[in-house]
Write an enzyme that holds these catalytic residues in place. Structure first.
Site, mmCIF file in Angstrom:
data_model
loop_
_atom_site.group_PDB
_atom_site.id
_atom_site.type_symbol
_atom_site.label_atom_id
_atom_site.label_comp_id
_atom_site.label_asym_id
_atom_site.label_seq_id
_atom_site.Cartn_x
_atom_site.Cartn_y
_atom_site.Cartn_z
ATOM 1 N N TRP A 76 -28.270 82.167 -48.597
ATOM 2 C CA TRP A 76 -28.796 80.927 -49.179
ATOM 3 C C TRP A 76 -30.203 81.278 -49.635
ATOM 4 C CZ3 TRP A 76 -32.787 77.409 -48.739
ATOM 5 C CH2 TRP A 76 -32.590 76.170 -49.351
ATOM 6 N N GLU A 457 -27.194 56.445 -45.062
ATOM 7 C CA GLU A 457 -26.248 57.551 -44.890
ATOM 8 C C GLU A 457 -25.236 57.595 -46.045
ATOM 9 O OE1 GLU A 457 -26.084 60.164 -43.292
ATOM 10 O OE2 GLU A 457 -23.985 60.722 -43.200
ATOM 11 N N GLU A 464 -25.466 64.010 -52.128
ATOM 12 C CA GLU A 464 -25.258 65.371 -51.650
ATOM 13 C C GLU A 464 -24.064 66.071 -52.302
ATOM 14 O OE1 GLU A 464 -24.392 65.192 -47.497
ATOM 15 O OE2 GLU A 464 -25.122 67.209 -47.120
ATOM 16 N N HIS A 480 -38.952 43.609 -53.049
ATOM 17 C CA HIS A 480 -40.268 44.282 -53.029
ATOM 18 C C HIS A 480 -40.297 45.486 -53.946
ATOM 19 C CE1 HIS A 480 -41.666 41.636 -49.855
ATOM 20 N NE2 HIS A 480 -40.462 41.762 -49.317
ATOM 21 N N LYS A 576 -24.960 74.408 -44.833
ATOM 22 C CA LYS A 576 -24.619 73.584 -43.671
ATOM 23 C C LYS A 576 -25.756 73.594 -42.656
ATOM 24 C CE LYS A 576 -21.653 71.249 -41.168
ATOM 25 N NZ LYS A 576 -21.839 69.844 -41.568
#
Ligand code: F6R
Length: 581
Positions: A76, A457, A464, A480, A576
């Protein structure tokens, strides 16, 4: 981030290391490679690398090569773009050494300037291996001296041209090694060992190992031989069949009822070592994590406040570790992590430990770095989670933390939990929901209280894996600022699972509709309101609803991702396990 794997033994180790690397792809999958000693070509050091996942590497080496001494890497990218030059193994300037490395050399610029050699890649790792080659002495001494100069983290495997040894070194990043009568394997976690090994050694920071045929010798930071104790390894549930063409994400979403049942059985039925009396003395709780696990922390705060009346706080680990924290011995610091290897969470846990305070870790991987630091471990029972987007680990974290809060409060509601564990399922039709999202220019998620956390979430999942720019907000915050963005091209996903805020969320829905925005309502409550689509949730106790209401949002992210033609298991730019800062 990245995973390393090494194999040394009778027979061809190339496929062994490839299999190990597949287990480690959760740590990164930009590019990968192998270095090995080719006994058919005068024991020459050879390297095969490619951009992409381990399957591409497998295609490249299939039947073409054989070696008994192999090191491998899945990357990565941290330093340098994704390309073959930057993939590991990296070769030293003289071509004598190949290295695979997980970690970051923080002083690599300084080291690079100190050794006057050419560099072919942009990686810190190439600097590391050339530094080793520049040192004097035996290979082991060269490695040891180079490690003393490196600032940062590493777990590495080093291979020398024509040599019959592999060297390992560890600081910060995890590294395991296992031996049986035929071979020795090393890797970033125990999943590389398959069922062939019953025990493994975990290297500590500053330690080294020298691997030869069927043998491992360990050394401390001064190069003195040391004895190490091995740890029995249980592979059950921690190795997957990678040949299946189904997506891991969908499989893992559907495994959530099983994970909930396992959690119930382990924490509520089996006699386990988790003694709740240990926690009565704490007057407050501070939960710390990253990403999805941080959302579990927000949920845990609600549970402990509701059932135990204890003050609670949740922090994002990357903020906590640099904040002016006022730590207290009366507070229990709880670190939540699926992998137990997230760099910011580990650094935060170390900070609290160094202050002499107690920490509890809530993890899904038994042999992880976070657990090795913990005074208390609350395990989650989700089984191995492969897809990068966390799904079953999230709901298992919430359920474990809920049970923790209920036990601490002395509430015995086992029958409710049992009923839930038997009846919770994950069947939702999200076809139309998916179409509505795809037709909209802007997507928002909103809710109040526990439903706000579900909104955060849900938005994270859609960003993602489907790469949609969306936002989760507390519904009360709409006025707001966010309302300025709402128009006829907007879709707002409203979550409503609490009677207390029913009327409030209805007002928020009307505010959206007044500006032309469409609503998808996800609820188990009777709402007398017209919306573009309602997804009806089954009814359980209110505090269990966050485990239910997130499921259609997970399925939504998965479906949108598939419709857009992306790979749900391996989203771009993510891994991950975020094992670097
Ligand atoms: C999101 C996701 C990440 C992780 C985060 C923490 O789907 O998977 O946000 O939750 O990187 O990882 P762990 O839980 O392993 O510490």
């Amino acid at each position: 981030m990245c995973g390393i794997c090494a194999g040394f033994g009778n027979g061809n180790q190339i496929m062994n290391v490839i299999r190990g690397l597949k287990e480690l792809e959760y740590r990164g999958y930009d590019s990968c490679g192998l270095a090995f000693i080719n006994s058919k070509k005068n024991d020459n050091l050879e390297i095969v690398k490619c951009v992409g996942g381990i399957n591409s590497l497998e295609e490249k080496v299939k039947e073409n090569f054989s070696s008994e001494i192999v090191i491998g890497h899945t990357r990565w990218a941290t330093h340098g773009k994704v390309c073959e030059e930057n993939a590991h193994p990296q070769l030293s300037f003289d071509g004598n050494y190949a290295i695979v490395h997980n970690g970051i050399v923080e002083n690599f610029e300084e080291l690079k300037n100190s050794i006057d050699v050419p560099f072919l890649s942009q990686t810190d790792t190439e600097v590391f291996v050339s530094l080793i080659a520049k040192e004097n002495g035996s290979t082991f001494e060269k490695l040891r001296k180079a490690c003393q100069k490196v600032v940062g983290a590493y777990s590495l495997a080093l291979l020398e041209n024509k040599s019959k040894k592999i060297y390992l070194a560890k600081k910060g990043s995890p590294l395991w090694v296992a031996v049986n009568e035929n071979e020795v394997m090393a890797g970033s976690d125990i999943s590389v060992f398959s069922n062939k090994f019953k025990n493994a050694f975990c290297l500590n920071d500053g330690e080294f190992a020298e691997i030869s045929l069927k043998n491992v010798i360990f050394f401390d930071k001064n190069g003195k031989k040391i004895e190490k104790k091995c740890i029995p390894i249980e592979n059950d549930g921690f190795s997957y069949d990678y040949s299946s063409s189904d997506s891991f994400m969908l499989k893992e979403i559907k495994e959530q009822p099983l994970a909930i049942r396992k959690t119930y059985l382990n924490l509520c039925v089996s006699q386990n070592n988790f003694d709740i009396k240990n926690f009565k003395k704490f007057k407050s709780f501070h939960f710390i994590a990253c990403g999805t696990a941080y959302h579990s922390c927000l949920m845990a705060c609600r549970f402990l406040q509701k059932f135990c009346n204890k003050p609670c706080e949740a922090s994002v680990a990357s903020e906590f570790r640099y904040a002016e924290n006022v730590l207290s011995k009366n507070c229990l610091y709880v670190f939540v992590s699926q992998s137990g290897e997230t760099a910011d969470t580990i650094a935060s846990a170390k900070l609290v430990k160094d202050a002499g305070l107690s920490i509890m870790c809530v993890t899904n991987v038994p042999y992880c770095t976070l657990n090795s630091l913990a005074d208390f471990v609350l395990p989650t029972f989700a089984g191995k989670e492969i897809a990068v987007a966390s799904t079953k680990a999230y709901t298992a974290q919430i359920f474990s933390l809920l049970i923790f809060a209920l036990k601490l409060a002395g509430l015995n509601i086992n029958s409710i939990l049992k009923n839930f564990s038997l009846n919770f399922d994950c069947e939702f039709d999200v076809e139309k929901f998916c179409e509505l999202v795809l037709q909209s220019d802007k997507v928002f998620f909103m809710g109040r209280g526990q439903d706000c956390i579900t909104s955060l979430e849900g938005a994270l999942k859609l960003k993602e894996i489907a790469y949609l720019n969306c936002l989760g907000i507390p519904a009360g915050e709409l006025k707001h600022g966010t309302l300025a963005l709402i128009d006829e091209n907007s879709l707002v996903i409203a979550i409503s699972t609490q009677e207390k805020t029913k009327k409030k969320i209805e007002s928020n829905i009307l505010e959206v509709q007044a500006r032309g925005g469409k609503i998808v309502l996800i609820s188990n409550i009777e709402h007398n309101i017209n919306v573009a689509q309602k997804i009806s949730l089954p009814c359980f106790e209110e505090f269990l609803m966050p485990i239910v209401s997130i499921v259609p949002l997970q399925l939504l992210a998965f479906s949108v991702c598939q419709k857009l033609g992306f790979n749900p298991d391996k989203p771009r730019n993510l891994a991950k396990s975020v094992t670097v800062e």
